[in-house]
Structure formats: structure tokens, C-alpha cells
Design a protein around this motif. Structure first.
Motif, PDB file in Angstrom:
ATOM      1  N   GLU A  37      86.137  55.617  74.101  1.00  0.00           N
ATOM      2  CA  GLU A  37      85.323  55.611  72.889  1.00  0.00           C
ATOM      3  C   GLU A  37      84.813  57.022  72.598  1.00  0.00           C
ATOM      4  N   SER A  38      84.433  57.275  71.364  1.00  0.00           N
ATOM      5  CA  SER A  38      83.944  58.583  70.956  1.00  0.00           C
ATOM      6  C   SER A  38      82.689  58.964  71.735  1.00  0.00           C
ATOM      7  N   LYS A  39      82.608  60.236  72.097  1.00  0.00           N
ATOM      8  CA  LYS A  39      81.486  60.707  72.919  1.00  0.00           C
ATOM      9  C   LYS A  39      80.759  61.909  72.333  1.00  0.00           C
ATOM     10  N   LEU A  40      81.402  62.661  71.446  1.00  0.00           N
ATOM     11  CA  LEU A  40      80.828  63.920  70.994  1.00  0.00           C
ATOM     12  C   LEU A  40      79.719  63.691  69.962  1.00  0.00           C
ATOM     13  N   PRO A  41      78.678  64.524  70.004  1.00  0.00           N
ATOM     14  CA  PRO A  41      77.565  64.378  69.054  1.00  0.00           C
ATOM     15  C   PRO A  41      77.995  64.582  67.606  1.00  0.00           C
ATOM     16  N   VAL A  42      77.259  63.957  66.709  1.00  0.00           N
ATOM     17  CA  VAL A  42      77.459  64.120  65.271  1.00  0.00           C
ATOM     18  C   VAL A  42      76.168  64.658  64.663  1.00  0.00           C
ATOM     19  N   LEU A  92      66.673  74.653  57.404  1.00  0.00           N
ATOM     20  CA  LEU A  92      67.520  73.469  57.315  1.00  0.00           C
ATOM     21  C   LEU A  92      67.377  72.615  58.568  1.00  0.00           C
ATOM     22  N   LYS A  93      66.921  71.395  58.382  1.00  0.00           N
ATOM     23  CA  LYS A  93      66.788  70.471  59.501  1.00  0.00           C
ATOM     24  C   LYS A  93      68.050  69.609  59.616  1.00  0.00           C
ATOM     25  N   LEU A  94      68.614  69.583  60.824  1.00  0.00           N
ATOM     26  CA  LEU A  94      69.784  68.763  61.102  1.00  0.00           C
ATOM     27  C   LEU A  94      69.453  67.798  62.236  1.00  0.00           C
ATOM     28  N   ASN A  95      69.726  66.525  62.016  1.00  0.00           N
ATOM     29  CA  ASN A  95      69.538  65.520  63.065  1.00  0.00           C
ATOM     30  C   ASN A  95      70.822  65.383  63.873  1.00  0.00           C
ATOM     31  N   ILE A  96      70.682  64.969  65.114  1.00  0.00           N
ATOM     32  CA  ILE A  96      71.833  64.859  66.021  1.00  0.00           C
ATOM     33  C   ILE A  96      71.910  63.456  66.608  1.00  0.00           C
ATOM     34  N   TRP A  97      73.059  62.806  66.392  1.00  0.00           N
ATOM     35  CA  TRP A  97      73.384  61.625  67.196  1.00  0.00           C
ATOM     36  C   TRP A  97      74.090  62.163  68.443  1.00  0.00           C
ATOM     37  N   GLU A  98      73.441  62.105  69.584  1.00  0.00           N
ATOM     38  CA  GLU A  98      73.954  62.804  70.767  1.00  0.00           C
ATOM     39  C   GLU A  98      75.039  62.037  71.511  1.00  0.00           C
ATOM     40  N   TYR A  99      75.031  60.722  71.450  1.00  0.00           N
ATOM     41  CA  TYR A  99      76.000  59.921  72.196  1.00  0.00           C
ATOM     42  C   TYR A  99      75.969  60.296  73.680  1.00  0.00           C
ATOM     43  N   ASP A 100      77.110  60.702  74.251  1.00  0.00           N
ATOM     44  CA  ASP A 100      77.174  60.971  75.691  1.00  0.00           C
ATOM     45  C   ASP A 100      76.924  62.432  76.045  1.00  0.00           C
ATOM     46  N   HIS A 101      76.510  63.259  75.078  1.00  0.00           N
ATOM     47  CA  HIS A 101      76.296  64.679  75.337  1.00  0.00           C
ATOM     48  C   HIS A 101      74.909  65.080  74.847  1.00  0.00           C
ATOM     49  N   THR A 102      74.162  65.766  75.673  1.00  0.00           N
ATOM     50  CA  THR A 102      72.825  66.225  75.321  1.00  0.00           C
ATOM     51  C   THR A 102      72.865  67.673  74.870  1.00  0.00           C
ATOM     52  N   ALA A 103      72.238  67.941  73.736  1.00  0.00           N
ATOM     53  CA  ALA A 103      72.193  69.316  73.225  1.00  0.00           C
ATOM     54  C   ALA A 103      71.252  70.153  74.078  1.00  0.00           C
ATOM     55  N   ILE A 104      71.787  71.203  74.732  1.00  0.00           N
ATOM     56  CA  ILE A 104      70.979  72.101  75.572  1.00  0.00           C
ATOM     57  C   ILE A 104      70.505  73.302  74.770  1.00  0.00           C
ATOM     58  N   LYS A 118      78.122  77.738  60.148  1.00  0.00           N
ATOM     59  CA  LYS A 118      78.701  77.213  61.383  1.00  0.00           C
ATOM     60  C   LYS A 118      77.572  77.048  62.397  1.00  0.00           C
ATOM     61  N   VAL A 119      77.427  75.842  62.948  1.00  0.00           N
ATOM     62  CA  VAL A 119      76.450  75.564  63.990  1.00  0.00           C
ATOM     63  C   VAL A 119      77.206  75.362  65.296  1.00  0.00           C
ATOM     64  N   ILE A 120      76.825  76.082  66.337  1.00  0.00           N
ATOM     65  CA  ILE A 120      77.471  75.970  67.650  1.00  0.00           C
ATOM     66  C   ILE A 120      76.500  75.277  68.592  1.00  0.00           C
ATOM     67  N   LEU A 121      76.923  74.119  69.087  1.00  0.00           N
ATOM     68  CA  LEU A 121      76.076  73.311  69.962  1.00  0.00           C
ATOM     69  C   LEU A 121      76.612  73.406  71.384  1.00  0.00           C
ATOM     70  N   ASP A 122      75.727  73.730  72.335  1.00  0.00           N
ATOM     71  CA  ASP A 122      76.100  73.802  73.743  1.00  0.00           C
ATOM     72  C   ASP A 122      75.529  72.577  74.443  1.00  0.00           C
ATOM     73  N   THR A 157      81.289  73.294  74.402  1.00  0.00           N
ATOM     74  CA  THR A 157      80.767  74.052  73.275  1.00  0.00           C
ATOM     75  C   THR A 157      81.407  73.493  72.015  1.00  0.00           C
ATOM     76  N   LEU A 158      80.579  73.042  71.083  1.00  0.00           N
ATOM     77  CA  LEU A 158      81.059  72.295  69.922  1.00  0.00           C
ATOM     78  C   LEU A 158      80.704  73.025  68.638  1.00  0.00           C
ATOM     79  N   ASN A 159      81.618  72.975  67.676  1.00  0.00           N
ATOM     80  CA  ASN A 159      81.441  73.668  66.400  1.00  0.00           C
ATOM     81  C   ASN A 159      81.303  72.665  65.258  1.00  0.00           C
ATOM     82  N   TYR A 160      80.365  72.961  64.352  1.00  0.00           N
ATOM     83  CA  TYR A 160      80.112  72.104  63.186  1.00  0.00           C
ATOM     84  C   TYR A 160      80.071  72.981  61.937  1.00  0.00           C
TER      85      TYR A 160
END
Length: 823
Positions: free
Chosen positions: A46-51, A89-101, A150-154, A159-162
Motif C-alpha cells: 500500500e502507499s506509504k509516502l506523505p502527501v 504558505l501553510k502546507l498540511n502533511i498526511w504523513e502515512y508511514d513516514h514522519t517529516a524530520i 519545490k518543497v523537499i521533505l526529509d 528525501t521527497l520532492n513536491y
């Protein structure tokens, strides 16, 4: 003694036979167990990466999905986010199985040439299960100019790019626009609530009111409100602001719906696209378009009367391939892949799907499947391409080659080709060429390169590179390809066309010594090409084309079947559309320019393709029109439904193409409408025609919108028109008005020939008169309202007011020759 010895020998041989047989069975079982043990099985997790998403105006909008690759500006058209006045700019995160550090950001120009700012995001707020970040955008950006964020989430593990475009503007009317779009979609599920929608409808007798697959404003009220199905919204809906410029917006809403019929539930995927225009007095719905596709399931009556019912759907979402022995049918319905086995015990197996238990991921449908082959033993070869939203490749974009092993009921991943590219561009390339030969060579086209992959050894080999899209074509079966000489400086000066039979690896060059030749397209497996007289190879028409003197049609071995040629005439604006070749006939006039004679069409009498023979449409009660596949009669039997048992990654490999993109030999125009990329074209006329009916828009190579049907005021009058006419006249002295697009000083000069007058009036909204030709004389349109236009002569002195209908007829008689100026 002798008899006893014989019996002893017999018993010994008998026991030895049993022992040897047992030994053979043991070794066979051991071998099979060992073979099974070394197979590497996996699952599509199942999908795991944050949105990430934006919470604004009381809505959750613009869900941003994670990319593992650096996408550059390839995802730039996915969405646009309007910044708050303070730019925080406020962005909300659905973290799923990964926590934003930690997180950081970059802001660049749309073409990536300028880095505006970058920095760390220090505010990561965790409140229970909710996480949010604030992007601290500085005052380095300009108002009313779009940028790429571009937002880079660790997450520690990845390391994820949005990505999203951003716009800082004082003209933020998005709440009113979102209210209209979301309210419209929700109201369609309640006929009483939907009565207010009637003011937006433009119902007519042309619309098909017997299908739910495709709905727009021309359909009836009953059809827009889901007919008599008692359809219900199922779960959450997801809103994306696709475009916004202060007045015009495109909004996309994706959601699931469901209905019950005789106790069985049916699920549907839906996408609503709106084109809206803001006006202080009211908001106009310029266009509404809904696509609905039934999720194929195991309904008890899905197979009867020689029909396998797929349900409500659109042709572009369905493909069917039948094995040569007719025992197996592979079909893709709404991005899910199935195989149907005919015979005494009919069986349907779901081979592959990226559907998840999470509707947010399930509705993110930036992927598709292409069936490459259906073999006589039931094996299926297929491609998954686009954004992968689950499994070991989640967050990547690219192309994955799979094989379904029918005997083992196993999906085998062969390799992935990672491509940092948007789904719709990948789709466009896959649709141009993705052909698997019988000896398992896979040929593909990507960004001007034809390459092959030996699917046994995974060796990559280059067939040709340096092509432009317009120089290349493939046949309907994709077995045959043809392309011009990539070494030539432009598309009009090739003396060679190379034709390849990919199945048999036979290459034939079509050569001309005294003329030039152009690839025009294919009619099924017949190549169509044009011949350009050597003396006319520099002679452009008013709509930026060099005409051909003859149209040739050849068979699969390049033997000429037809030559279309007329004394003294040339052919331009040639368009191959299936079995039709459409073009204009022109002739040379006294002043050396071309004069229009008439439009013409050549129609082939070839048969339709195999898929259209097995895929049909029938009526099904309150569902209306539904799609079906023709199957053998199963009588009173029921189809057995199952899913593939195993998913093997034993062979899974990674293939890096390491190929360069061909540089464009001519300027190109990119067409978009209803939230989707529609392709690139060589002229503004061709790009605008792709999207005109859907209130779409056209952008240039830098990502700037250069035509937008919805962005036009009802009344425009150019200020200081005489001064601007003088300015334009000096500009035209340095311009070649037959070129498609030119940049001169601080201006862009566009050849808008072929646009209808109403569409070309868009350019007055940008502050400059529209150049209009009347009997080869330059005039300027300097004003218009709902009834009239104002035509000003070349000196800027004499003005004529004409009715719009009369003006349209006048310019049509002059072949709609317009030149537009953009500052």
C-alpha cells in the motif's frame, strides 16, 4: 536353482525400478521446491509516502504527491497555488508511514533559468496526527507572475520532492470560483439541490443523453444529475486548481461514486473539469466536462449473450488484445488489467492494478497500462507507465515492463526505466511507439529517440536519435515506423525517409535526388509522405507551412500504391486522421504568394482494426450505453473470478536510458485543456484547434500562456491606438510574418493565421491591435464589443465599424490571416 536365480533377478530389478522411480520423484520434487525457493516474490505494498496539500478557503485542495526523482519543471502544469497576502504558505502533511524530520524549499522561474530564493523551513508543527509546515516566502517574487515552488521533505529514510506553481496576486477570487465548482459537483447527486444548475446548462439535441461516460453542459438536466441511477458520492473528493490568472481558472475535481442495482454495488471513478471566468457581477462556467468510468468487477450478470460487460466507460480508457488462437483476451479497463480465458470453464483474472485502499492515492491516476502482446499460452506482456503510487517504485515516474506467466499465475517485473517526466508526456511517447516483437525486442520512442531493448538480456540499442516529433510516425499496429533524415537542418529539407519493419528488422530508405520529402503519417500500415519541389523548399505559405506538390501512399514494403498530384496545384495543412487525409489545395499567384483553391479529403477503404471488432457498445437499462467485449457463448455457466497469485521481482532490473532530448528544429506550441496536456504542434493554428472546443489554452516553450479562449473580455478598446500602430509598423519591418513565432526586442510576434476572428480577438486583451489582412492589405482591429469590431487602416487614421458577423465573413474570405503582438 536356475528358476530361483531368475526370480531373484526379477525381484531385484523390480525393487531397483521402484527405488529409481522414487529417486526420480524425489529429485523432481526437490528441484521444483528449489526452483520455487529461489524465486523472489514480493507484493505491491500500500502507499506509504506523505502527501502535502493546501488548506484554503475552507477547502482541502492541491494534493501534492511525493517524487523520488528531481522532476525539474516537468510537473509544473500539475497545479497552481495562490499565496496568502503575507506569502507565508501553510502546507498540511498526511504523513502515512513516514514522519517529516526537516524540510526546505526552492523557488525558480518556470523555465528553471532563475533561482529566486531557497531556504530551510523551520516551522514543522505536529498536533496529534496532524502535521503542517509554513514556507516562509520572501518578497523577492513579483506579483501576478507565476513561479515554481519545490518543497523537499526529509523523512530520515527518504528525501521527497513536491511541486506546485505559485502566484502572489491581489486578484484572488479563488474562493468564489471553488464554491461554484465544488457546489456544482455536489449538487449533481441531488436533483432538488441541482435545480439551480439549470442557469448554466446549454442543453441541445446534439448531446448524447444515453450515456453517463461523458457529460458536459450540452447534456440534459437529467443526464447531468446521473439520470435515474440514484448515484451517490462515495468518500472524499479531491480538488486541484489547475490554472488561475486572476480572471480565468481551471478546477479539477476527482472522486468516487457508487450505486446499487439488485443488491450489487458498482463503483465509478469520476473526474470533473471546470473552466470558470470571474466577473464582479457573476461567475461564468465557460465549460464543464465530466468523465466517468465504471470499475470492472465481478457482477453476476457481467457475462451473458456473448458479451463480457465492462460497464460505463470511454473508448480511450479501454484496450483489448486477443490471442491468435482466440482462447484468451487481455483487456485494460480504467487502468486495471485483466485476462479472460474462453473455453469450457470461463475465467477472468485481474492481472494488475494500482488501486489502493486509500481513495486519495486511488484517485491519483497519473499512470496507465499498455498491452504489448497476448500469447497463445495465456502469457501477457504489458507496460505500466507514469507515476507509480504504490509498491517498491512508489514515488517514481517512468515505464515498467511486466510479463504475466499464465501457468504460474504470476506477474513478473522485468525492468523499470526511470524517467523524470510528466505522466502525460510519457503517455504521448508510449502512444507513438511501444512495440514488442515476437522474439521479444521492445522498441520505444522517447524525445526524439527510437531505441530498442532486448528483453532477454536487457541490452539497450539505439535505432535513431535526433528526431523531432513531426519527422517521425508509426503505423497503427506500431510494427512499422518512418522518419526523415535527422541530420537535415529542418523538417522541409530531407531527401531521405527511412522505413523500418520492426518485426523483421528490415530497413528501407526512400530517396529523392531532385526533391525533398516529408513524413505525413500512416493509414494503418500504409505510409503517407509528401514531396516538396526543390524550387519551392524555401517558399512558406501565410500559415507557416511549405506545401508539397504530391502525396504518396506506399504499402508495408514501401511499394507505391497511390500518388495524388494535380497540375499547377500544391497541398498544405495536411492532416492524417485514421483513414482520412485532409488538406488544402493552393496555387501560386502573380505576386509569388500562394492562393487558396479549396479543401480536400482522401478517404481510404481499408477495414477497421481488430480491437473495434471485439469491443462494442450496448444499452443496459438505467445505465444507458455500456461497453462490452465479444466472447464465446458460455450458456448457463458463470465466469470464475480471481486475481494473480504471485508478484515476482526475481528478474527486476533498472535500465537507465542516458539519451539526450532532440533540440527542436522549429518552434513548437503546447496545447492544454480541461486539466490535461493535449500535445505539441508546429503552428499556433494547429495547437489552438486541439483545444478550442474545450476552452483550452496554448503555451510557448518558456511556459507562458500565449492564447487562452476563456481569458477574453466582452469589450476592449486599445488606448492610444495610433501610437501603437506606428510602433507595430516599425516592428513588422523587421519581422517575417510567415514565421510561426518570433521574438523581436521586447515583443513576441505570432502568426495567428487560421484562427477564427473571435479567437484571435484575444490578443486585443494584451494591449496591442490585431493585424488583419484584407486583400493582402494590412489593417488593424483596434476595438470590439459584443456586436461590432473597429477596423483601422495602416496609417492609423481611417476607422471602420463593422458588425461582427460581417467581419467574420470578410476575414474568412481572406483565409483568416492575422498577426498578433504580445508585449
Amino acid at each position: 536353482m536356475k528358476k530361483h536365480t531368475i526370480n531373484l533377478i526379477k525381484r531385484t530389478l523390480f525393487m531397483s525400478g521402484i527405488f529409481i522411480a522414487a529417486l526420480l520423484v524425489y529429485f523432481f520434487i526437490s528441484f521444483k521446491s528449489m526452483e520455487h525457493a529461489i524465486e523472489v516474490y514480493s507484493t505491491l505494498d500500500e502507499s506509504k509516502l506523505p502527501v502535502l496539500y493546501v488548506e484554503t478557503n475552507g477547502y482541502i485542495i492541491n494534493p501534492m504527491h511525493a517524487y523520488i526523482q528531481d522532476m525539474g519543471n516537468k510537473a509544473v502544469r500539475d497545479m497552481i497555488t495562490i499565496l496568502p497576502e503575507d506569502r507565508q504558505l501553510k502546507l498540511n502533511i498526511w504523513e502515512y508511514d513516514h514522519t517529516a524530520i526537516s524540510a526546505k524549499y526552492e523557488i525558480r522561474s518556470l523555465n528553471l533559468e532563475q533561482l529566486i530564493e531557497k531556504g530551510d523551513i523551520k516551522s514543522i508543527d505536529k498536533d496529534g496526527n496532524n502535521t503542517s509546515i509554513i514556507v516562509p516566502i520572501q518578497n523577492l517574487i513579483k506579483k501576478d507572475q507565476q513561479y515554481l515552488l519545490k518543497v523537499i521533505l526529509d523523512t530520515g529514510e527518504k528525501t521527497l520532492n513536491y511541486y506546485t506553481r505559485i502566484l502572489w496576486t491581489d486578484k484572488d477570487h479563488t474562493k468564489e470560483l471553488e464554491d461554484i465548482a465544488i457546489g456544482f459537483t455536489l449538487c449533481t447527486f441531488d436533483k432538488n439541490e441541482a435545480k439551480n444548475l439549470s442557469t448554466y446548462l446549454e442543453s441541445n439535441n446534439i448531446a448524447d443523453n444515453n450515456t453517463l461516460a461523458h457529460i458536459d453542459l450540452h447534456n440534459s438536466f437529467n443526464q447531468i444529475t446521473w439520470s435515474d441511477t440514484d448515484m451517490k458520492l462515495s468518500g472524499q473528493y479531491y480538488v486541484t486548481l489547475k490554472e488561475y490568472d486572476g480572471l480565468m481558472s481551471e478546477i479539477q475535481i476527482q472522486y468516487e461514486s457508487e450505486m446499487e442495482d439488485e443488491g450489487e454495488k458498482t463503483v465509478f471513478d469520476n473526474e470533473d473539469n471546470y473552466v470558470l471566468r470571474y466577473d464582479p457581477s457573476r461567475i461564468y462556467i465557460m465549460d464543464f466536462d465530466r468523465k466517468t468510468h465504471e470499475v470492472y468487477n465481478k457482477k453476476s450478470d457481467s457475462a451473458k449473450n456473448k458479451k463480457l460487460i465492462l460497464g460505463i466507460g470511454n473508448d480511450e480508457d479501454i484496450s483489448v488484445v486477443t490471442s491468435e488462437n482466440k482462447d484468451y483476451i487481455a483487456f485494460k479497463s480504467n487502468k486495471d488489467l485483466w485476462i479472460y480465458e474462453q473455453g469450457k470453464n470461463p475465467k477472468a483474472t485481474e492481472i494488475f492494478t494500482l488501486r489502493t485502499n486509500d481513495s486519495l492515492r486511488q484517485n491519483y491516476d497519473k499512470h496507465d497500462i499498455k498491452i504489448l502482446s497476448m500469447e497463445e499460452n495465456g502469457n501477457v506482456n504489458f507496460l505500466l507507465y507514469g507515476y507509480i503510487n504504490r509498491g517498491q517504485h512508489e514515488g517514481k515516474t517512468g515505464i515498467v515492463y511486466y510479463t504475466y506467466d499464465y501457468a504460474k499465475e504470476t506477474v513478473i517485473e522485468n525492468f523499470i526505466i526511470p524517467l523524470a517526466e510528466s505522466y502525460e508526456v510519457i503517455k504521448n511517447n508510449v502512444n507513438r511507439l511501444a512495440y514488442l516483437t515476437k522474439d521479444k525486442r521492445l522498441y520505444m520512442y522517447y524525445k526524439g529517440n527510437i531505441f530498442g531493448i532486448d528483453t532477454n538480456s536487457f541490452e539497450v540499442f539505439m535505432v535513431e536519435s535526433g528526431l523531432n516529433d513531426i519527422e517521425f510516425a508509426s503505423s497503427e499496429s506500431q510494427r512499422y515506423v518512418a522518419y526523415q533524415d535527422p541530420k537535415e537542418e529542418d523538417i522541409y529539407h530531407s531527401r531521405k525517409i527511412t522505413h523500418i519493419d520492426l518485426e523483421n528488422n528490415i530497413k528501407i530508405d526512400i530517396l529523392k535526388n531532385d526533391s525533398y520529402i516529408r513524413v505525413l503519417g500512416f493509414n494503418q500500415d500504409d505510409l503517407i509522405y509528401g514531396e516538396i519541389d526543390e524550387g519551392n523548399a524555401e517558399s512558406f505559405t501565410y500559415d507557416s507551412d511549405i506545401p508539397v506538390s504530391a502525396i504518396h501512399i506506399t504499402d508495408a514494403e514501401t511499394n507505391e500504391k497511390t500518388e495524388y498530384k494535380k497540375e499547377g496545384l500544391y497541398f498544405t495543412n495536411i492532416f492524417v486522421d485514421g483513414i482520412r487525409i485532409k488538406f488544402d489545395e493552393i496555387e501560386n499567384s502573380v505576386n509569388g504568394n500562394y492562393r487558396f483553391v479549396k479543401s480536400e479529403t482522401i478517404i481510404s477503404n481499408k477495414n477497421t482494426n481488430e480491437e473495434s471488432e471485439v469491443l462494442g457498445t450496448t444499452n443496459s437499462g438505467k445505465y444507458g450505453k455500456v461497453k462490452y467485449i465479444e466472447i464465446n457463448d458460455i450458456g448457463a455457466k458463470e465466469v470464475k473470478y480471481q486475481t494473480a497469485k504471485n508478484y515476482s521481482i526475481e528478474r527486476a532490473s533498472n535500465i537507465e536510458l542516458n539519451i539526450s532530448e532532440a533540440s527542436e528544429k522549429n518552434h513548437v506550441f503546447y496545447a492544454y485543456s480541461l486539466g490535461h496536456y493535449r500535445g505539441k504542434e508546429r503552428t499556433l493554428r494547429d495547437a489552438y484547434r486541439k483545444v478550442h472546443d474545450d476552452y483550452g489554452y496554448v503555451i510557448n516553450e518558456d511556459g507562458d500562456i500565449i492564447w487562452n479562449r476563456a481569458d477574453k473580455s466582452a469589450i476592449v478598446k486599445i488606448n492610444k491606438a495610433s501610437d501603437k500602430i506606428t510602433e507595430i509598423s516599425q516592428l513588422l519591418a523587421n519581422a517575417n510574418v510567415k514565421e510561426a513565432i518570433q521574438k523581436i526586442d521586447e515583443y513576441t510576434v505570432l502568426n495567428a493565421t487560421g484562427m477564427d476572428m473571435i479567437s484571435a480577438l484575444y490578443y486585443l486583451n494584451k494591449g496591442y491591435p490585431l493585424i488583419a489582412y484584407k486583400n493582402d492589405e494590412i489593417n488593424y482591429i483596434t476595438a470590439y464589443d459584443q456586436r461590432n469590431i473597429t477596423l483601422t487602416d495602416i496609417n492609423g487614421n481611417s476607422q471602420t465599424v463593422m458588425g461582427r458577423d460581417d467581419a467574420e465573413k470578410l476575414f474568412e474570405s481572406n483565409r483568416n490571416r492575422f498577426i498578433a503582438i504580445l508585449p
